[in-house]
Scaffold this motif. Structure first.
Motif, PDB file in Angstrom:
ATOM      1  N   GLY A   1       0.807  -1.217   0.000  1.00  0.00           N
ATOM      2  CA  GLY A   1       0.000   0.000   0.000  1.00  0.00           C
ATOM      3  C   GLY A   1       0.837   1.263   0.000  1.00  0.00           C
ATOM      4  N   PRO A   2       0.164   2.427   0.068  1.00  0.00           N
ATOM      5  CA  PRO A   2       0.884   3.697   0.052  1.00  0.00           C
ATOM      6  C   PRO A   2       1.847   3.812   1.233  1.00  0.00           C
ATOM      7  N   TRP A   3       2.929   4.503   1.019  1.00  0.00           N
ATOM      8  CA  TRP A   3       3.975   4.787   2.022  1.00  0.00           C
ATOM      9  C   TRP A   3       4.718   3.535   2.482  1.00  0.00           C
ATOM     10  N   SER A   4       4.508   2.379   1.856  1.00  0.00           N
ATOM     11  CA  SER A   4       5.000   1.129   2.434  1.00  0.00           C
ATOM     12  C   SER A   4       6.341   0.647   1.905  1.00  0.00           C
ATOM     13  N   GLY A   5       6.976   1.376   0.989  1.00  0.00           N
ATOM     14  CA  GLY A   5       8.240   0.913   0.434  1.00  0.00           C
ATOM     15  C   GLY A   5       9.406   1.798   0.825  1.00  0.00           C
ATOM     16  N   LEU A   6      10.595   1.216   0.786  1.00  0.00           N
ATOM     17  CA  LEU A   6      11.809   1.966   1.135  1.00  0.00           C
ATOM     18  C   LEU A   6      12.986   1.416   0.336  1.00  0.00           C
ATOM     19  N   PHE A   7      13.759   2.319  -0.255  1.00  0.00           N
ATOM     20  CA  PHE A   7      14.971   1.919  -0.962  1.00  0.00           C
ATOM     21  C   PHE A   7      16.123   1.848   0.032  1.00  0.00           C
TER      22      PHE A   7
END
Length: 145
Positions: free
Chosen positions: A74-80
């Motif tokens: 969902g939104p805001w849920s990823g990180l590099f």
């Protein structure tokens, strides 16, 4: 004096052991007009599922990293994660400690001080379909960076 020293060590040990483990969403979600993470410049510990590996970020093969996501997606849920020392597999659940950095308006976890694979073969979050017509910067685009 001896008892005071022991008490101080006990308090420090408890505070280190109870360090908060954040989600990608807690790191990414912001109301700032700049889109910057509220944790920018801070050292954080985060857990996530590896969703992509060996993404190149520059002009040489030595500039790469991987992506993690909260299990629910969902939104805001990823990180590099900008990191060339570790080689996770897609589906690994990892716990990482490093610094949050804004690099050309993209939130990254850099300078890892801890990398731990907690489990392997985990299901990936369901993809979120986002069309270009629904994105505007930074109002809705930032949450899908």
């Amino acid at each position: 004096m001896k008892y005071s020293f022991v008490l101080i060590l006990l308090i420090l040990s408890v505070s280190v052991l109870s360090a908060q483990v954040l989600t990608c969403r807690q790191i990414q979600e912001t109301t700032s007009a700049s889109g910057d993470s509220p944790h920018n410049g801070q050292s954080v510990t985060v857990q996530g599922i590896v969703t992509g590996i060996r993404y190149y970020t520059g002009s040489t093969a030595s500039n790469y990293g991987f992506y993690i996501s909260d299990p629910e997606g969902g939104p805001w849920s990823g990180l590099f994660v900008y990191n060339t020392q570790n080689s996770p597999l897609v589906g690994d659940k990892v716990q990482l400690t490093g610094s949050i950095t804004e690099y050309y308006n993209f939130t990254e976890l850099t300078s890892l001080t801890s990398y731990q694979v907690l489990s392997q073969g985990n299901p990936l979050p369901a993809p979120t379909v986002v069309t270009s017509g629904t994105l505007s910067f930074p109002a809705t685009a930032e949450q899908y960076e």
